[in-house]
Design a protein around this motif. Sequence first.
Motif, PDB file in Angstrom:
ATOM      1  N   ALA A 161      17.553   3.489  27.608  1.00 29.18           N
ATOM      2  CA  ALA A 161      17.919   2.289  28.359  1.00 29.18           C
ATOM      3  C   ALA A 161      18.089   1.148  27.363  1.00 29.18           C
ATOM      4  CB  ALA A 161      16.836   1.959  29.372  1.00 29.18           C
ATOM      5  N   PHE A 162      18.884   0.154  27.742  1.00 31.92           N
ATOM      6  CA  PHE A 162      19.143  -0.959  26.830  1.00 31.92           C
ATOM      7  C   PHE A 162      19.218  -2.258  27.612  1.00 31.92           C
ATOM      8  CE2 PHE A 162      21.767  -3.807  24.250  1.00 31.92           C
ATOM      9  CZ  PHE A 162      21.175  -3.668  23.000  1.00 31.92           C
ATOM     10  N   GLU A 163      18.516  -3.272  27.133  1.00 37.10           N
ATOM     11  CA  GLU A 163      18.536  -4.597  27.748  1.00 37.10           C
ATOM     12  C   GLU A 163      19.064  -5.602  26.735  1.00 37.10           C
ATOM     13  OE1 GLU A 163      18.322  -7.448  30.532  1.00 37.10           O
ATOM     14  OE2 GLU A 163      17.676  -5.378  30.920  1.00 37.10           O
ATOM     15  N   ARG A 164      20.219  -6.203  27.044  1.00 34.03           N
ATOM     16  CA  ARG A 164      20.785  -7.197  26.131  1.00 34.03           C
ATOM     17  C   ARG A 164      19.901  -8.432  26.056  1.00 34.03           C
ATOM     18  NH1 ARG A 164      27.340  -7.746  26.876  1.00 34.03           N
ATOM     19  NH2 ARG A 164      27.905  -5.630  26.205  1.00 34.03           N
ATOM     20  N   TRP A 165      19.847  -8.987  24.855  1.00 36.69           N
ATOM     21  CA  TRP A 165      18.991 -10.155  24.653  1.00 36.69           C
ATOM     22  C   TRP A 165      19.705 -11.281  23.898  1.00 36.69           C
ATOM     23  CZ3 TRP A 165      17.035 -10.575  19.383  1.00 36.69           C
ATOM     24  CH2 TRP A 165      16.361 -11.781  19.160  1.00 36.69           C
ATOM     25  N   ASN A 166      20.477 -10.942  22.875  1.00 41.52           N
ATOM     26  CA  ASN A 166      21.067 -11.973  22.034  1.00 41.52           C
ATOM     27  C   ASN A 166      22.407 -11.482  21.501  1.00 41.52           C
ATOM     28  OD1 ASN A 166      21.396 -14.255  20.375  1.00 41.52           O
ATOM     29  ND2 ASN A 166      19.218 -14.297  19.862  1.00 41.52           N
ATOM     30  N   GLU A 167      23.258 -12.410  21.153  1.00 42.57           N
ATOM     31  CA  GLU A 167      24.550 -12.055  20.569  1.00 42.57           C
ATOM     32  C   GLU A 167      24.686 -12.730  19.216  1.00 42.57           C
ATOM     33  OE1 GLU A 167      28.973 -13.257  21.683  1.00 42.57           O
ATOM     34  OE2 GLU A 167      28.243 -11.680  23.038  1.00 42.57           O
ATOM     35  N   ASP A 168      25.113 -11.957  18.243  1.00 45.58           N
ATOM     36  CA  ASP A 168      25.292 -12.476  16.891  1.00 45.58           C
ATOM     37  C   ASP A 168      26.691 -12.093  16.417  1.00 45.58           C
ATOM     38  OD1 ASP A 168      24.753 -13.683  14.482  1.00 45.58           O
ATOM     39  OD2 ASP A 168      22.926 -12.543  14.073  1.00 45.58           O
ATOM     40  N   GLU A 169      26.992 -12.385  15.176  1.00 44.20           N
ATOM     41  CA  GLU A 169      28.327 -12.096  14.641  1.00 44.20           C
ATOM     42  C   GLU A 169      28.204 -11.600  13.212  1.00 44.20           C
ATOM     43  OE1 GLU A 169      32.470 -14.461  13.452  1.00 44.20           O
ATOM     44  OE2 GLU A 169      30.821 -15.518  14.451  1.00 44.20           O
TER      45      GLU A 169
END
Length: 303
Positions: A161-169
């Motif tokens: 399972a995967f829970e999104r938390w943050n977005e980076d580049e």
Amino acid sequence: MRERTMNLLKLNIVVLIEKYKKVTDVARELQLKQPTVTFHMKSLEEELGVPLFHSRKGRIVLTEAGRALYPYAQKMLSLHNEALRTMEEYKGMGRGTLRVGAEPAVQSLMMPVIADFLKRHPGIRIEVQVEPEQKLKALLMVEEIDAAIIEERAALELPLAFERWNEDEVVLICAADHPWVLLEELDPGQAGQERFVRHAPGSQLDRIGQAWADQHAINLWSPLTAASPEGVCRAVRAGAGVAFFSRKALAGNEANEGGGIRMLKVPGLEDPRLQLGAAYRKEGSPASLINEFVHFLRTCAQI
């Protein structure tokens, strides 16, 4: 040798006989019928092979053997009750240990979140293990960690399972005096001619860098490998080469204090976004801790 089943009910009867001195009062306390209490008293005496109870002037008292057993019965009942309370604390998020793995490039972003989680749950312990992405996935599958903060594309390779938390580049970094700084635009061919400081093999940024090189048929020249993001930054700042990095991780990296490193877009990288989050086993244990941690990530998501 005959099996002895000195269960908690029988030990409780010993303690209550000492307290009340009457079988009727013990039966009322335990919400049992009087013959049932008497049966357990005789059963315990038979199991231990010694008389424990004695009738005296209408009262039931403990024999010498019964008085010797009494403190042990108290201790065992106390330990039983303490164990139940401890388990209730675990169920209610009062206690427990959560093992979290973090990618090296993610740990600087993750630590403030873990600190906030601990403030909400001061009885919880968190053990953080910083390892490359590939090792974290392996640790998850053999249940040596409970959750791993990694990039979504890596998590989808496994039944997790995967829970999104943050977005980076993903970006390229170079020293502030590097010739790239003067270019209006960088192309993959130019980038491929540079020395690259490589991240730890199996790490998130190493995987992305190798995939980019394969896409553009570039053989990356990587004479130096650094095990940590700080090491990569220091090497780049010293002029040892350029490197793939993440935008947010660079902003929080102590090795870039004073601004000795510059960021550039990665030429020819179709999707530079890094979708970071927690990979975990839905059936994993401790389930309540994992679920609470995942819920906490959801509430502080930065995507």
